[in-house]
Design a protein around this motif. Structure first.
Motif, PDB file in Angstrom:
ATOM      1  N   LEU A 241      52.414  51.878  24.279  1.00 45.91           N
ATOM      2  CA  LEU A 241      51.194  51.993  25.062  1.00 45.91           C
ATOM      3  C   LEU A 241      50.326  50.984  25.169  1.00 45.91           C
ATOM      4  O   LEU A 241      49.829  50.492  26.076  1.00 45.91           O
ATOM      5  CB  LEU A 241      50.766  53.166  24.642  1.00 45.91           C
ATOM      6  CG  LEU A 241      49.467  53.897  25.154  1.00 45.91           C
ATOM      7  CD1 LEU A 241      49.825  53.948  26.804  1.00 45.91           C
ATOM      8  CD2 LEU A 241      48.946  55.179  24.627  1.00 45.91           C
ATOM      9  N   ALA A 242      50.054  50.094  23.786  1.00 46.92           N
ATOM     10  CA  ALA A 242      49.211  49.247  23.622  1.00 46.92           C
ATOM     11  C   ALA A 242      49.583  48.036  24.489  1.00 46.92           C
ATOM     12  O   ALA A 242      48.785  47.075  24.748  1.00 46.92           O
ATOM     13  CB  ALA A 242      49.239  48.826  22.214  1.00 46.92           C
ATOM     14  N   ALA A 243      51.060  47.802  24.436  1.00 43.24           N
ATOM     15  CA  ALA A 243      51.604  46.505  25.135  1.00 43.24           C
ATOM     16  C   ALA A 243      51.139  46.763  26.753  1.00 43.24           C
ATOM     17  O   ALA A 243      50.776  45.751  27.326  1.00 43.24           O
ATOM     18  CB  ALA A 243      52.858  46.456  24.979  1.00 43.24           C
TER      19      ALA A 243
ATOM     20  N   SER B 291      47.588  45.774  27.175  1.00 41.97           N
ATOM     21  CA  SER B 291      47.339  44.735  26.785  1.00 41.97           C
ATOM     22  C   SER B 291      46.113  44.857  25.452  1.00 41.97           C
ATOM     23  O   SER B 291      45.386  43.944  25.714  1.00 41.97           O
ATOM     24  CB  SER B 291      47.109  43.742  28.013  1.00 41.97           C
ATOM     25  OG  SER B 291      47.993  43.650  28.936  1.00 41.97           O
ATOM     26  N   VAL B 292      46.237  45.784  24.858  1.00 40.72           N
ATOM     27  CA  VAL B 292      45.236  46.224  23.641  1.00 40.72           C
ATOM     28  C   VAL B 292      45.884  46.113  22.573  1.00 40.72           C
ATOM     29  O   VAL B 292      46.845  45.992  22.382  1.00 40.72           O
ATOM     30  CB  VAL B 292      44.370  47.008  23.962  1.00 40.72           C
ATOM     31  CG1 VAL B 292      43.514  47.314  25.494  1.00 40.72           C
ATOM     32  CG2 VAL B 292      45.335  48.350  23.793  1.00 40.72           C
ATOM     33  N   GLY B 293      45.117  45.600  21.436  1.00 43.54           N
ATOM     34  CA  GLY B 293      45.389  45.600  20.036  1.00 43.54           C
ATOM     35  C   GLY B 293      44.495  46.341  19.096  1.00 43.54           C
ATOM     36  O   GLY B 293      43.442  46.586  19.658  1.00 43.54           O
TER      37      GLY B 293
ATOM     38  N   VAL C 298      35.571  59.672  26.815  1.00 44.84           N
ATOM     39  CA  VAL C 298      34.916  58.989  25.467  1.00 44.84           C
ATOM     40  C   VAL C 298      35.368  57.818  25.293  1.00 44.84           C
ATOM     41  O   VAL C 298      36.697  57.472  25.807  1.00 44.84           O
ATOM     42  CB  VAL C 298      35.210  59.892  24.353  1.00 44.84           C
ATOM     43  CG1 VAL C 298      34.584  61.246  24.487  1.00 44.84           C
ATOM     44  CG2 VAL C 298      36.707  60.097  23.862  1.00 44.84           C
ATOM     45  N   ASP C 299      34.823  57.113  24.708  1.00 45.36           N
ATOM     46  CA  ASP C 299      35.058  55.521  24.286  1.00 45.36           C
ATOM     47  C   ASP C 299      35.789  55.710  22.803  1.00 45.36           C
ATOM     48  O   ASP C 299      35.198  56.464  21.956  1.00 45.36           O
ATOM     49  CB  ASP C 299      34.005  54.735  24.286  1.00 45.36           C
ATOM     50  CG  ASP C 299      33.533  54.004  25.743  1.00 45.36           C
ATOM     51  OD1 ASP C 299      34.637  54.369  26.682  1.00 45.36           O
ATOM     52  OD2 ASP C 299      32.208  53.831  26.138  1.00 45.36           O
ATOM     53  N   ALA C 300      36.759  55.061  22.511  1.00 47.51           N
ATOM     54  CA  ALA C 300      37.259  54.938  21.493  1.00 47.51           C
ATOM     55  C   ALA C 300      37.898  53.666  20.847  1.00 47.51           C
ATOM     56  O   ALA C 300      38.242  52.961  21.859  1.00 47.51           O
ATOM     57  CB  ALA C 300      38.385  55.945  20.979  1.00 47.51           C
ATOM     58  N   HIS C 301      37.796  53.158  19.726  1.00 54.57           N
ATOM     59  CA  HIS C 301      38.116  51.777  19.269  1.00 54.57           C
ATOM     60  C   HIS C 301      39.617  52.062  18.660  1.00 54.57           C
ATOM     61  O   HIS C 301      40.029  52.916  18.138  1.00 54.57           O
ATOM     62  CB  HIS C 301      37.340  51.081  18.149  1.00 54.57           C
ATOM     63  CG  HIS C 301      37.413  51.846  16.990  1.00 54.57           C
ATOM     64  ND1 HIS C 301      36.449  52.638  16.545  1.00 54.57           N
ATOM     65  CD2 HIS C 301      38.050  51.396  15.695  1.00 54.57           C
ATOM     66  CE1 HIS C 301      36.565  53.117  15.220  1.00 54.57           C
ATOM     67  NE2 HIS C 301      37.566  52.195  14.859  1.00 54.57           N
ATOM     68  N   VAL C 302      40.617  51.030  19.170  1.00 51.52           N
ATOM     69  CA  VAL C 302      42.159  51.076  18.478  1.00 51.52           C
ATOM     70  C   VAL C 302      41.745  50.655  17.063  1.00 51.52           C
ATOM     71  O   VAL C 302      41.603  49.622  16.687  1.00 51.52           O
ATOM     72  CB  VAL C 302      42.754  50.189  19.432  1.00 51.52           C
ATOM     73  CG1 VAL C 302      44.215  50.293  18.937  1.00 51.52           C
ATOM     74  CG2 VAL C 302      42.554  50.535  20.880  1.00 51.52           C
ATOM     75  N   THR C 303      42.379  51.591  16.310  1.00 50.70           N
ATOM     76  CA  THR C 303      42.399  51.229  14.471  1.00 50.70           C
ATOM     77  C   THR C 303      43.986  50.595  14.497  1.00 50.70           C
ATOM     78  O   THR C 303      43.763  49.851  13.515  1.00 50.70           O
ATOM     79  CB  THR C 303      42.056  52.505  14.052  1.00 50.70           C
ATOM     80  OG1 THR C 303      43.223  53.341  14.012  1.00 50.70           O
ATOM     81  CG2 THR C 303      40.720  53.267  14.248  1.00 50.70           C
ATOM     82  N   GLY C 304      44.663  51.020  15.095  1.00 49.79           N
ATOM     83  CA  GLY C 304      46.216  50.590  14.816  1.00 49.79           C
ATOM     84  C   GLY C 304      47.089  50.910  15.938  1.00 49.79           C
ATOM     85  O   GLY C 304      46.921  51.448  16.640  1.00 49.79           O
ATOM     86  N   LEU C 305      48.381  50.211  15.649  1.00 47.23           N
ATOM     87  CA  LEU C 305      49.201  50.430  16.666  1.00 47.23           C
ATOM     88  C   LEU C 305      50.436  50.941  15.805  1.00 47.23           C
ATOM     89  O   LEU C 305      51.124  50.675  14.611  1.00 47.23           O
ATOM     90  CB  LEU C 305      49.888  49.010  17.056  1.00 47.23           C
ATOM     91  CG  LEU C 305      48.499  48.232  17.789  1.00 47.23           C
ATOM     92  CD1 LEU C 305      49.270  47.111  18.488  1.00 47.23           C
ATOM     93  CD2 LEU C 305      47.981  49.076  19.092  1.00 47.23           C
TER      94      LEU C 305
END
Lengths: 232, 408
Positions: B156-158, B161-163, B182-189
């Motif tokens: 999904l991250a690919a 194009s986010v990490g 809502v906004d959220a930051h990506v903590t991990g993959l």
């Protein structure tokens, strides 16, 4: 005075006949033979090859069944017995000595002698002791642990004679017991059988065309074409 | 001499033939033991993976939730969750209770939106009992129940194009049917081995999920982790009874009920194992039947002599069956040693198996010493040897003595 009826013969065959099928042909091997074996008999069945000697031994020894006629063992009719009962009768009353190769190769001389006693479920020490004693009696002292392939032809037949006596039988059947032995070995086996016959009162029925055997017999039955032609 | 001792001597009599036959049995046994060990290892791995990757040992929800097809988010959600947790935790077998909110939505990087299958979880509890927090491809797992973070499947991250440390926006329909974001930051993959799931997976804190969906404390289901996998069904029945006693009309399902993929794989493995087993048995049967037939043919005269001496037909049958049993037993013993040796070699070989269909990466070949496979191998080989011996042995026992004695 008490009158006792005489003991029945050990084996009594009446009008025994046996016919073999060879393809479509039926070949009579034995034709209406009457014969009785008494205690301590030493009977020699002689005659040319194919005369019916082995067939008669097979029938008397319960190795085969007659097509016609009656066979009594110890006065008892055996025609209706199943294979297990016939096996038990052979085990308990008869001993056998065959022409050659009659020892079980994976067993030692003593173990071969023990075999009939094993079938009778005799305890091991008693089996061992009796086997050792019988081997000594037939002149094979110290050969208890030797395998058959390391024994001479004469020694093997001595083991076979010891085995035939292992279950203390009433009758020992020997089919051409000297056929593959030299004259010295044959003479020794015959002497041994005669001695045991006299010593243990065991009847011997020997099928042979060896004149040396015939010379030593008390009772000789000549068979030709499946019939008894003379008894002396 | 006992029947077994006599049979052993006869087996030892023709050493070369017995060695060859024993070799066939040993290889047959080894094939059983290795295939069974590999299957057991794979299934155990799949089972543990299934349980520890999210399913847990038990799941508790409303029956409608399990059936699916609701019109709105959390339409069949659970209320009074703390009370349910208290009842569950009172059971000695329960190790952890994991409330979850399952939801779907869109995740966007500002330029592109991709649908996801989301799960609102209690991060610290998940860390204690599940594998997912420990197998991240990048970044870190969620830290608190209110954290405004997400863990995305690597696929999904690919696609987005986010990490790790990037920010994404989650869009979903709330429980009352309105759209919320809502906004959220990506903590991990997350390293999800199944490709389709990796391209849709999203985990967030239960607090953020509650906020996004306006759940007001409701959850979709409660996952229960037990101390042992073996008593899942019994524990499920026990917990179900306690919940009903407390007035909850819920359904308790075990991991086996829920793990459809595991059941399919297990059935497939059993089918393959059964087919291979049948082929092995047929090969061993043919090879050993030939040996036993030759043994009987060679010893026909001996059988005649034994019968003449008063051996009953059944004992002749037993004699040859005992020889077959010896060949089987010795072959199995050799096969067990061979299996242990091959297991050690294979497990040290580092051979990597290719990725199965739908999976993103393969796995190292590992064969387990599986006692049940050894036992079934031994039983199959012994039964095969007895079967292979039976017909020749029966023929020997039924031979007429005169024919047997006349055999040259």
């Amino acid at each position: 005075m008490v009158l006792r009826s005489p003991a029945p013969p050990l084996i009594q065959g009446q009008r025994l006949s046996r016919v073999y099928a060879l393809g479509a042909a039926r070949v009579p091997a034995l034709r209406e033979v009457d014969l009785s074996i008494q205690r301590a008999d030493f009977v020699v069945l002689c005659g040319p090859s194919g005369s019916g000697k082995t067939t008669l031994i097979n029938l008397l020894g319960l190795l085969d069944r007659p097509d016609h006629g009656t066979l009594l063992v110890g006065g008892r009719e055996v025609a209706g017995l199943d294979e297990n009962a016939r096996s038990d009768l052979r085990r308990d009353r008869f001993g056998f000595v065959f022409q050659t190769f009659s020892l079980v190769p994976v067993l030692s001389a003593a173990e071969n002698v023990e075999l009939p006693m094993t079938l009778r479920k005799l305890a091991r020490p008693a089996r061992r002791e009796r086997a050792r004693s019988l081997l000594a009696r037939v002149g094979l002292q110290g050969k208890d642990a030797v395998r058959p392939d390391l024994l001479s032809g004469g020694e093997r037949q001595r083991v076979a004679v010891a085995r035939a006596l292992a279950s203390d039988p009433e009758v020992v059947f020997a089919d051409e017991p000297t056929a593959n032995l030299d004259s010295r070995g044959a003479g020794e086996i015959l002497d041994l059988m005669r001695e045991l016959n006299a010593e243990r009162q065991v009847a011997f029925v020997v099928a042979t065309h060896d004149p040396r055997v015939v010379e030593r017999a008390r009772r000789v039955i000549l068979i030709e074409d499946g019939r008894i032609v003379r008894e002396t | 001499m006992s029947l077994l001792a006599f049979a052993f001597r006869n087996v030892a009599r023709n050493r070369r033939r017995s060695l060859l036959t024993g070799g066939v049995v040993a290889f047959g046994f080894a094939a059983f033991a290795l295939a069974g060990g590999f299957m057991a290892q794979s299934l155990e791995g799949l089972r543990e993976g299934t349980i520890r990757n999210g399913i847990g040992h038990l799941q508790i929800a409303r029956a409608e939730e399990f059936r699916g097809g609701g019109d709105a988010t959390l339409e069949h959600g659970l209320t009074r969750v703390p009370e349910i947790e208290r009842i569950l935790r009172a059971d000695a077998e329960v190790v952890e209770v994991l409330p979850r909110i399952e939801f779907v939505g869109l995740v966007s990087n500002g330029n592109r939106s991709v649908p996801f299958l989301g799960s609102g979880v209690h991060p610290t509890r998940e860390t204690r009992t599940m594998d997912l927090p420990r197998v991240l491809a990048a970044g870190r797992w969620l830290e608190g129940r209110e954290e405004r973070g997400v863990v995305l499947g690597a696929g999904l991250a690919a696609a987005l194009s986010v990490g790790a440390d990037d920010t994404v926006t989650l869009l979903a329909t709330t429980a009352d049917g309105t759209l919320n974001a809502v906004d959220a930051h990506v903590t991990g993959l997350a390293d999800i081995p199944i490709r389709e799931l990796s391209e849709r997976f999203l985990a967030t804190s239960i607090g953020l999920a509650d906020e996004l969906l306006s759940a007001s404390g409701r959850v979709s289901r409660v996952v229960v982790v037990l101390g042992s996998v073996s008593d899942s069904r019994a524990a499920g029945e026990r917990l179900d009874a306690r919940l009903r006693q407390a007035g909850f009309e819920l359904e308790v399902r075990t991991w086996e009920d829920l793990a459809v993929f595991y059941r399919q794989v297990r059935l497939l493995y059993l089918g393959i194992f059964g087919f291979l087993g049948a082929v092995l048995v047929a090969v061993v049967l043919l090879a050993t039947a030939n040996t036993m037939t030759m043994a009987v043919a060679e010893r026909t005269r001996e059988v005649g002599i034994l019968r003449a001496l008063g051996t009953r037909p059944r004992r002749i049958l037993g004699m040859f069956l005992a020889e077959g049993a010896w060949l089987g037993a010795l072959g199995c013993a050799a096969g067990a040693l061979l299996s242990l040796l091959l297991t050690a070699i294979l497990n040290r070989s580092g051979i990597e198996l290719p990725a199965p269909p739908g999976a993103t990466h393969g796995m190292l070949l590992h064969v387990r010493v599986y006692v049940a496979a050894y036992a079934s191998g031994a039983l199959a080989m012994l039964a095969t040897l007895l079967l292979a011996s039976f017909l020749p042995a029966r023929r020997a026992s039924r031979m007429t003595i005169v024919e047997a004695l006349a055999h040259v």
